[in-house]
Design an enzyme around this catalytic site. Structure first.
Site, PDB file in Angstrom:
ATOM      1  N   ASP A  14       0.775  -1.255  -0.082  1.00  0.00           N
ATOM      2  CA  ASP A  14       0.211   0.153  -0.067  1.00  0.00           C
ATOM      3  C   ASP A  14       0.683   1.361   0.040  1.00  0.00           C
ATOM      4  O   ASP A  14       1.574   1.591   0.946  1.00  0.00           O
ATOM      5  CB  ASP A  14      -0.851  -0.038   1.089  1.00  0.00           C
ATOM      6  CG  ASP A  14      -1.861   1.115   1.184  1.00  0.00           C
ATOM      7  OD1 ASP A  14      -1.647   2.099   0.443  1.00  0.00           O
ATOM      8  OD2 ASP A  14      -2.973   1.024   1.958  1.00  0.00           O
ATOM      9  N   HIS A  15       0.924   2.015  -1.157  1.00  0.00           N
ATOM     10  CA  HIS A  15       1.853   2.959  -1.017  1.00  0.00           C
ATOM     11  C   HIS A  15       1.451   4.112  -0.548  1.00  0.00           C
ATOM     12  O   HIS A  15       2.252   5.133  -0.494  1.00  0.00           O
ATOM     13  CB  HIS A  15       1.757   3.539  -2.736  1.00  0.00           C
ATOM     14  CG  HIS A  15       3.290   4.009  -3.121  1.00  0.00           C
ATOM     15  ND1 HIS A  15       4.346   4.072  -2.385  1.00  0.00           N
ATOM     16  CD2 HIS A  15       3.703   4.281  -4.321  1.00  0.00           C
ATOM     17  CE1 HIS A  15       5.379   4.514  -3.095  1.00  0.00           C
ATOM     18  NE2 HIS A  15       5.041   4.794  -4.076  1.00  0.00           N
ATOM     19  N   ARG A  16       0.276   4.142   0.159  1.00  0.00           N
ATOM     20  CA  ARG A  16      -0.008   5.329   1.357  1.00  0.00           C
ATOM     21  C   ARG A  16       0.924   5.184   2.334  1.00  0.00           C
ATOM     22  O   ARG A  16       1.103   6.493   2.986  1.00  0.00           O
ATOM     23  CB  ARG A  16      -1.661   5.254   1.632  1.00  0.00           C
ATOM     24  CG  ARG A  16      -2.645   5.564   0.319  1.00  0.00           C
ATOM     25  CD  ARG A  16      -3.957   5.143   1.101  1.00  0.00           C
ATOM     26  NE  ARG A  16      -4.189   3.836   1.292  1.00  0.00           N
ATOM     27  CZ  ARG A  16      -5.261   3.269   1.930  1.00  0.00           C
ATOM     28  NH1 ARG A  16      -6.245   4.170   1.948  1.00  0.00           N
ATOM     29  NH2 ARG A  16      -5.339   2.240   2.357  1.00  0.00           N
ATOM     30  N   VAL A  72       3.720   2.953   2.804  1.00  0.00           N
ATOM     31  CA  VAL A  72       4.734   2.035   2.237  1.00  0.00           C
ATOM     32  C   VAL A  72       5.458   2.771   1.279  1.00  0.00           C
ATOM     33  O   VAL A  72       4.805   2.621   0.297  1.00  0.00           O
ATOM     34  CB  VAL A  72       4.900   0.394   2.192  1.00  0.00           C
ATOM     35  CG1 VAL A  72       6.028  -0.158   1.748  1.00  0.00           C
ATOM     36  CG2 VAL A  72       4.131  -0.041   3.616  1.00  0.00           C
TER      37      VAL A  72
END
Length: 466
Positions: free
Chosen positions: A436-438, A440
């Site tokens: 999850d790029h939010r 990580v």
């Protein structure tokens, strides 16, 4: 706690409980009792399938089964009465023998629902409902109303009643699923009741006269099909979306369109890991434990998380917070006859290698038997999906909702590889990490994946990095 009501001193009803996680409905897979059977407190009376698992329901009192309110295959809301039990048989004149619910034709009669929160088998959460239920045989019905119902059953009621085709609830549902108007179906059942065969006949093209004669001789009652062909040319099949499949669809859509996914890949030489697996199989400390590459991969991921704890987190949209987890509940994606489920090993970070192997073996066997509980699938933090068992090199896995990362493991194959300056056949696999790029960043995700690969390339790092 139990979910039941007392209709009188003699009869008690058992409601569909919330079997965990606030689920709102369940499908009755199988009844283990029939009207007239004696039941005892704690006896399993049916098996139901929720959106997460198949669960057996025990009844919380003794008695004789008076009535089953729903047939197998019915989807029932939490809080609906599913079975009525005579808890004092022989204490007076017994009511008329209840007909099985499959034979009911008349529409259910409204029954007042108790107000407020109702106790359930596991937890609370049953909201007030305007559910309609079938009138009991012992209930008194005013003369005019009784006459109207009887007229409908006999097929010669008033004009307003005649306008509604007679059919059992499962048949009405089948017609609705197939897009068939019951008013256009010719009934063949006793008393003008429309049967399943009538509905299928309305869908299928009319056979030639000769064929029709042969089919009429060979026709025999058939069980309700799981998938019903609906295209006239027989080129399509429609399968109802429910249970585990419905939950999977909702979860995957929610995850894919909520968490911005990033997937990274790495190909790694796991020859030393495979040698370690072979050695552990002969180790007396691992006796009785199923040792396979997935066990070492799971341990490698746990080591990587320990070195990079920021990846073990969750996004709290409501509070606009990142929730850092100081424990690891390691999910293992498992393909079962009912669909994909992701049970998890609780506090996997605290387990030794033998303990992790035992937990992994128990998790897989329980999932294959279809006995995984909802609690076993709750609270996961990161997940492993082993697509390599299907001969697949890798994939771009979708996050399990509420988790921050998922590791896909590809097939381990013998491939040419440069080792110590020479091309040699080595055992190689490809790993893919979606996160999850939010919460990580690319750097953190890359470090986690690189650490997993490093451990699998040099398993001694399980000691030096632990």
């Amino acid at each position: 706690m139990t979910t039941m009501t007392e209709t009188s001193a003699r009869f008690r009803e058992f409601k569909m409980p919330d079997v965990g996680e606030g689920l709102t409905e369940a499908e009755i897979l199988k009844w283990f009792v029939q009207p007239g059977d004696t039941v005892t407190d704690g006896q399993v009376v049916c098996e139901v399938e929720t959106a997460k698992a198949a669960v057996e329901l025990p009844i919380p009192f003794d008695g004789v089964v008076h009535e089953l309110r729903f047939p197998e295959g019915s989807t029932v809301d939490v809080g609906e009465v599913i079975i009525a039990v005579d808890v004092a048989p022989g204490s007076g004149d017994a009511p008329a023998e209840p007909e099985p619910v499959q034979e009911a034709v008349a529409e259910p009669a409204a029954e007042e629902t108790p107000k407020g929160r109702q106790p359930v088998l596991v937890g609370y959460g049953v909201a007030e409902s305007s559910t309609k239920r079938r009138a009991r045989k012992g209930a008194e019905i005013p003369g005019p109303a009784a006459a109207a119902i009887q007229a409908e059953i006999n097929g010669h009621g008033a004009k307003a009643v005649e306008s509604r085709p007679l059919a059992k609830p499962p048949v009405r549902k089948l017609a609705k699923d197939l897009g068939i108007d019951l008013a256009t179906v010719t009934p063949t059942g006793e008393g003008g009741v429309i049967t399943r065969e009538d509905v299928h006949a309305a869908v299928a093209p009319a056979p030639a006269p000769a064929e029709a004669a042969v089919r009429a001789e060979e026709a025999a009652p058939a069980p309700a099909p799981v998938a019903v062909p609906v295209d006239r040319a027989g080129r399509e099949t429609r399968i109802p979306v429910k249970g585990v499949r419905k939950a999977i669809a909702q979860a995957m859509v929610g995850s894919a369109f909520t968490a911005p996914h990033v997937t990274e890949f790495v190909t790694v030489d796991v020859t030393r890991t495979m040698k370690l697996v072979a050695e552990l199989k002969e180790d007396k400390e691992m006796a009785g434990v199923r040792v396979n590459p997935l066990l070492i991969i799971a341990k490698a991921l746990l080591v990587a998380i320990k070195r990079n704890p920021g990846v073990n987190a969750a996004w709290d949209e409501a509070n606009q917070e990142i929730v850092q987890k100081h424990y690891v509940n390691l999910g293992i994606a498992a393909a079962t006859p009912r669909g994909l489920i992701v049970p998890n090993i609780k506090d996997a970070h605290d387990k030794t290698l033998p303990q992790l192997g035992e937990a992994l073996g128990e998790l897989v066997s329980t999932a294959r038997e279809g006995k995984t509980s909802p609690a076993a699938m709750a609270g996961g933090t990161v997940t492993i999906t082993n697509v390599g068992v299907f001969g697949v090199d890798t994939g771009t896995p979708i996050l399990n909702p509420g988790e921050s990362a998922i590791l896909a493991v590809g097939a381990i194959k013998l491939q040419p590889w440069v080792h110590k300056g020479k091309v040699k056949p080595r055992q190689v696999t490809t790993l893919a990490l979606s996160f999850d790029h939010r919460l990580v960043d690319g750097e953190l995700g890359s470090k986690v994946l690189a650490d997993v690969a490093a451990v699998l390339e040099q398993p001694k790092r399980l000691i030096t990095w632990a």
